[in-house]
Design a protein around this motif. Structure first.
Motif, short mmCIF file in Angstrom:
data_model
loop_
_atom_site.label_atom_id
_atom_site.label_comp_id
_atom_site.label_asym_id
_atom_site.label_seq_id
_atom_site.Cartn_x
_atom_site.Cartn_y
_atom_site.Cartn_z
N ILE A 15 -4.55 4.68 4.70
CA ILE A 15 -4.61 3.57 3.73
C ILE A 15 -3.41 2.66 3.92
O ILE A 15 -3.53 1.42 3.91
N ARG A 16 -2.23 3.26 4.13
CA ARG A 16 -1.02 2.45 4.35
C ARG A 16 -1.12 1.70 5.69
O ARG A 16 -0.74 0.52 5.79
N ASP A 45 0.83 -1.22 0.00
CA ASP A 45 0.00 0.00 0.00
C ASP A 45 0.85 1.26 0.00
O ASP A 45 0.45 2.29 -0.55
N GLY A 54 -3.43 -1.10 5.24
CA GLY A 54 -2.79 -2.18 4.47
C GLY A 54 -1.95 -3.08 5.36
O GLY A 54 -1.96 -4.31 5.21
#
Length: 407
Positions: A382-383, A38, A386
């Motif tokens: 988002i990371r 990600d 992930g």
């Protein structure tokens, strides 16, 4: 989160032979893979990860022009449609906004704003700019029929009492202009031209006696100019001066004559053209404009400015009319909305181009910074997600692996 996953993998590695150590190691390794994937995906939107020339990365800078065109087309043709804009304009209560604004304003606000604006305008006009403005007004006057325009201006001046002020101001401006040697010489030349034309129209006997008078110094252009100068000063200083009163009466009668007498209208047109096209008239207009500018600056410098009082009185009337006149507000509301809708219909086709140019003006680097500033925190999550989701997926898969081994 990546560091936590790496640390967890390092701690669990010595115990990987046990079922629980292997499960923790699988969770940590899958979290590392998910986080890195990600990180790469989010970074690839804005720039090349680690600066490496990997294909299909730095997507926003590489496709910026195409994205700008698509954003413009989407907003112009699908979001801000004619129907949507029309509905939104109709919802705006222009009449209510006018009434609210008129009620919040006070006479003191109008006086302050008018005085500030008038002083700024007067200060921005240099003597050269005033001269250019006088020249442009002269050209504008020459291009239009003189009789109807003069009749309307005289009637408006009479209704507001400007005719007396204008006569006094004009006489004062001309008197001040005659104090300057250059203008005085120009007027003297005009006097010579007038006397010469008058002599040409006279018979032999009057011409003879006029020549004798000139020879004896009885008719001298300097005397004529001095008499004109003294007369202008008297007219300017005395509102009850007979000449000023006769001029005022003639001015009041002139609008009707200009509209009913074609011969007079033609003479006015010819006189206007002959007068305004002479260098002396040009100089006189420039001097009169400069004198008017000085008078305006002096008036605005006083606490009880006549100009400000006159403008504020008209604005105050308009303010009261907006507060009390519902019909007037509704009429303004309809007029404003009709003009806006006409503008929307006329220029809606350019809306997509306008938006596209606005987006392009950001540039690829500016757009990247804008998106990162507004959505940077969400992109970081988002990371994080992930890493977490990758770890959970890795733990689930390892649990299935353990279950298969038990079976």
């Amino acid at each position: 989160m990546l560091l936590v996953a790496v640390a967890l993998a390092a701690v669990a590695f010595p115990f990987s032979a046990t079922w629980w150590g292997g499960w923790i190691l699988a969770v940590a390794e899958a979290g590392i893979v998910g986080g890195l994937a990600d990180w790469f995906a989010v970074t690839a939107l804005f720039r090349r990860p680690l600066g490496l020339p990997i294909p299909h990365t730095a997507l926003i800078p590489a496709n910026w022009e195409l994205m700008a065109a698509r954003v413009g087309t989407m907003v112009g043709s699908r979001v801000l449609t004619r129907e949507y804009v029309t509905e939104e304009i109709e919802r705006v209560d222009v009449a209510g906004l006018l009434a609210l604004g008129a009620e919040r304003l006070s006479r003191r606000d109008l006086e302050s704003a008018t005085l500030t604006l008038a002083r700024w305008v007067a200060g921005e006009f240099s003597p050269h700019a005033v001269g250019e403005l006088a020249a442009r007004l002269r050209n504008l006057v020459l291009a239009r029929p003189a009789a109807p325009m003069l009749a309307g201006a005289l009637e408006a001046a009479g209704r507001h009492g400007w005719d007396q002020r204008a006569l006094g101001a004009l006489a004062r401006a001309l008197g001040e202009a005659l104090d300057r040697p250059a203008f005085r010489a120009i007027v003297a030349e005009v006097v010579d031209e007038v006397l010469a034309r008058y002599r040409e129209r006279m018979g032999a006997a009057p011409r003879f006696w006029m020549g004798i008078a000139s020879l004896l110094g009885l008719i001298d252009r300097e005397r004529v100019v001095q008499a004109l100068h003294a007369g202008l000063r008297q007219v300017a200083e005395d509102p009850e001066h007979p000449l000023r009163q006769r001029l005022a009466e003639a001015v009041r009668e002139l609008p009707g004559r200009l509209r009913s007498d074609p011969a007079l209208a033609r003479r006015v047109e010819a006189a206007r053209d002959d007068f305004l096209r002479t260098p002396a008239a040009t100089k006189m207009l420039e001097d009169a404009a400069a004198a008017l500018h000085r008078a305006l600056v002096a008036d605005l410098g006083r606490a009880d400015s006549d100009v400000v009082a006159w403008v504020v009185e008209r604005l105050e009337r308009a303010r009261r009319a907006l507060i009390t006149g519902a019909a007037l507000r509704q009429e303004i509301d309809r007029w404003v909305k009709a003009r806006v809708l006409e503008a929307v219909e006329r220029h809606h086709g350019r809306l997509a181009t306008f938006i596209e140019k606005g987006v392009l003006a950001l540039g690829p680097e500016g757009a990247v910074r804008l998106i990162e500033d507004h959505a940077g925190g969400d992109l970081q999550y988002i990371r994080v997600n992930g890493t977490v989701v990758g770890g959970l997926a890795g733990g689930l898969l390892y649990a299935i692996h353990l279950l298969m081994r038990l079976l």
